[in-house]
Design an enzyme around this catalytic site. Sequence first.
Site, PDB file in Angstrom:
ATOM      1  N   ASP A  54       0.853  -1.187   0.000  1.00 48.57           N
ATOM      2  CA  ASP A  54       0.000   0.000   0.000  1.00 48.57           C
ATOM      3  C   ASP A  54       0.889   1.236   0.000  1.00 48.57           C
ATOM      4  OD1 ASP A  54       0.933   0.292   2.636  1.00 48.57           O
ATOM      5  OD2 ASP A  54      -0.824  -0.705   3.462  1.00 48.57           O
ATOM      6  N   ASP A  56       1.643   5.023   1.606  1.00 48.56           N
ATOM      7  CA  ASP A  56       1.396   5.948   2.705  1.00 48.56           C
ATOM      8  C   ASP A  56       2.004   7.294   2.341  1.00 48.56           C
ATOM      9  OD1 ASP A  56       0.441   3.894   4.790  1.00 48.56           O
ATOM     10  OD2 ASP A  56       2.359   3.080   4.114  1.00 48.56           O
ATOM     11  N   ASP A 135       9.360   4.564  12.873  1.00 54.42           N
ATOM     12  CA  ASP A 135       9.952   3.458  13.635  1.00 54.42           C
ATOM     13  C   ASP A 135      11.347   3.063  13.137  1.00 54.42           C
ATOM     14  OD1 ASP A 135       8.786   2.399  11.336  1.00 54.42           O
ATOM     15  OD2 ASP A 135       7.539   0.926  12.370  1.00 54.42           O
TER      16      ASP A 135
HETATM   17  P1  ATP Z   1       3.525  -2.380   5.206  1.00 54.64           P
HETATM   18  O1  ATP Z   1       2.399  -1.413   4.894  1.00 54.64           O
HETATM   19  O2  ATP Z   1       4.200  -2.913   4.001  1.00 54.64           O
HETATM   20  O3  ATP Z   1       3.176  -3.411   6.215  1.00 54.64           O
HETATM   21  P2  ATP Z   1       4.716  -0.001   6.261  1.00 54.64           P
HETATM   22  O4  ATP Z   1       6.124   0.321   6.681  1.00 54.64           O
HETATM   23  O5  ATP Z   1       4.150   0.846   5.174  1.00 54.64           O
HETATM   24  O6  ATP Z   1       4.683  -1.527   5.915  1.00 54.64           O
HETATM   25  P3  ATP Z   1       2.486   0.866   7.804  1.00 54.64           P
HETATM   26  O7  ATP Z   1       1.884   0.195   8.980  1.00 54.64           O
HETATM   27  O8  ATP Z   1       1.700   1.024   6.568  1.00 54.64           O
HETATM   28  O9  ATP Z   1       3.834   0.087   7.552  1.00 54.64           O
HETATM   29  O10 ATP Z   1       2.979   2.289   8.307  1.00 54.64           O
HETATM   30  C1  ATP Z   1       3.477   3.283   7.413  1.00 54.64           C
HETATM   31  C2  ATP Z   1       4.653   4.004   8.026  1.00 54.64           C
HETATM   32  O11 ATP Z   1       4.246   4.663   9.226  1.00 54.64           O
HETATM   33  C3  ATP Z   1       5.793   3.107   8.467  1.00 54.64           C
HETATM   34  O12 ATP Z   1       6.644   2.814   7.401  1.00 54.64           O
HETATM   35  C4  ATP Z   1       6.454   3.949   9.525  1.00 54.64           C
HETATM   36  O13 ATP Z   1       7.242   4.952   8.939  1.00 54.64           O
HETATM   37  C5  ATP Z   1       5.275   4.615  10.199  1.00 54.64           C
HETATM   38  N1  ATP Z   1       4.783   3.831  11.369  1.00 54.64           N
HETATM   39  C6  ATP Z   1       3.791   2.917  11.383  1.00 54.64           C
HETATM   40  N2  ATP Z   1       3.588   2.416  12.614  1.00 54.64           N
HETATM   41  C7  ATP Z   1       4.475   3.033  13.410  1.00 54.64           C
HETATM   42  C8  ATP Z   1       4.774   2.976  14.805  1.00 54.64           C
HETATM   43  N3  ATP Z   1       4.096   2.141  15.613  1.00 54.64           N
HETATM   44  N4  ATP Z   1       5.749   3.776  15.284  1.00 54.64           N
HETATM   45  C9  ATP Z   1       6.435   4.627  14.463  1.00 54.64           C
HETATM   46  N5  ATP Z   1       6.199   4.716  13.159  1.00 54.64           N
HETATM   47  C10 ATP Z   1       5.241   3.944  12.623  1.00 54.64           C
HETATM   48 MG    MG Z   2       2.152   0.810   4.502  1.00 56.41          MG
END
Ligand code: ATP
Ligand code: MG
Length: 432
Positions: A54, A56, A135
């Site tokens: 996805d 963001d 994170d």
């Molecule tokens: P995926 O969507 O592929 O599982 P992602 O890294 O995009 O991985 P998301 O949960 O969509 O994960 O979150 C988007 C972004 O928001 C992350 O890449 C990170 O930068 C930030 N993020 C998400 N959750 C947290 C958290 N608990 N603490 C700090 N930053 C976070």
């Molecule tokens: Mg994501």
Amino acid sequence: MAPKVIPRDAHPVSRKLISENALKVLYRLQSHGHEAYLVGGGVRDILLGQQPKDFDIATSAKPEEVHALFKNSRLIGRRFKLVHILFGRDMIEVATFRGQANAESGKGSHHQSDEGMLLRDNVYGSVDEDAIRRDFTVNALYYNANDFCVYDFVDGLSDIADRKLRLIGDPETRYREDPVRMLRAVRFAAKLDFDIEERTRAPIFELADLLENIAPARLFDEVIKLFMSGHGVRIFESCRSFGIYASLFPEVDHTLNKSEHSACYLRFIHAALNNTDRRIAADKPVTPAFLYASMLWPEVHRRWQSNMAQGMNEFPAMQAAIQPTLSHQLRHISIPKRFSLQMKEIWEFQVRLTRTKGRRPHELVQHPRFRAAYDFLVLREQAGEPTNSLGAWWTSFQEKHPAPAKAPRNRSHDKPPARRRRRRPPQRPSNQ
Ligand code: ATP
Ligand code: MG
């Protein structure tokens, strides 16, 4: 803080690899005078040559401003406010730049518990402040669709090159702020096939029990993301070795460590997760009910056997095993009723499937939960649980009595996979 700026010809992120909807959102925000970047998994996965799950977006626009710009959007989250912009089935998540969590700043709202956990994180800031609130370094790379550059504030690119998962800042503080980051660490390490960098790994074992402070509803979603990621077996193993599993499923963990049947129980969980991983790899749907029913089976089985040893009949012994197993587990992870009802049926069916005389089997195969219950039984057999070859009996019964061609398809095991979202009680997987 000055970022490293990587120009278009020195990185692989191109607009062709970004969804049209994400680009639309980026351009609309920018044309209204806001800063907007693609960030997180969308950038990370493209840099790794993978297809992002996805997209963001991070922006200088406040959530209300984003909401006002997009008719098709909604504001979500209290602890962490976000905007979801919906394009049919596709959804783009837009987060406003977070600022330094500083109680005196007076900007927005920020609230921390005595243990250092962030109860609210809605202080807004600039893009460089936003980068250090994320994170992992590899999740904090920003792509600007206007100048086509990637902005790296935290040396994320070198960690991508070294395949290292590194928490930004002081790891212990960051885990205390949000213990779910420990779950994210094991999940991303498995998904990306990265090593968890030493300082990021070191405090996990010590801090794993902080997960007990996470709202049970949030854990329900996070556990689904862990075990329905396509890497369930590997994640299960690392959760066990980090002591994370004991915080999520304390009773099962105890049984896995102590029971005389623990080898068989472990084989069962492995078989179930393997099966889930294979279904995901084959793009087949998986259901939270089946996953949770499998995870909790060692406890249900242990209680079931012990109830029967005390003289109860098979079926009441099963019912009496289910009730306390669920009620203990619900203190840690809140499993919505629509799933726990299905789990109960899958477990009760393990007794019903022993009734193989007369018309009974013909009725049972018609039941909406038959398919899942049968799959469950086969896994028990694969794990070496003594079942008198009951699974094999049902396999051959179905071969001898195939379902009529026009019968409605049994969909008990066919649910859409959980959507994986973030930092909020994420969207519940559909039960439809
Ligand atoms: P995926 O969507 O592929 O599982 P992602 O890294 O995009 O991985 P998301 O949960 O969509 O994960 O979150 C988007 C972004 O928001 C992350 O890449 C990170 O930068 C930030 N993020 C998400 N959750 C947290 C958290 N608990 N603490 C700090 N930053 C976070
Ligand atoms: Mg994501």
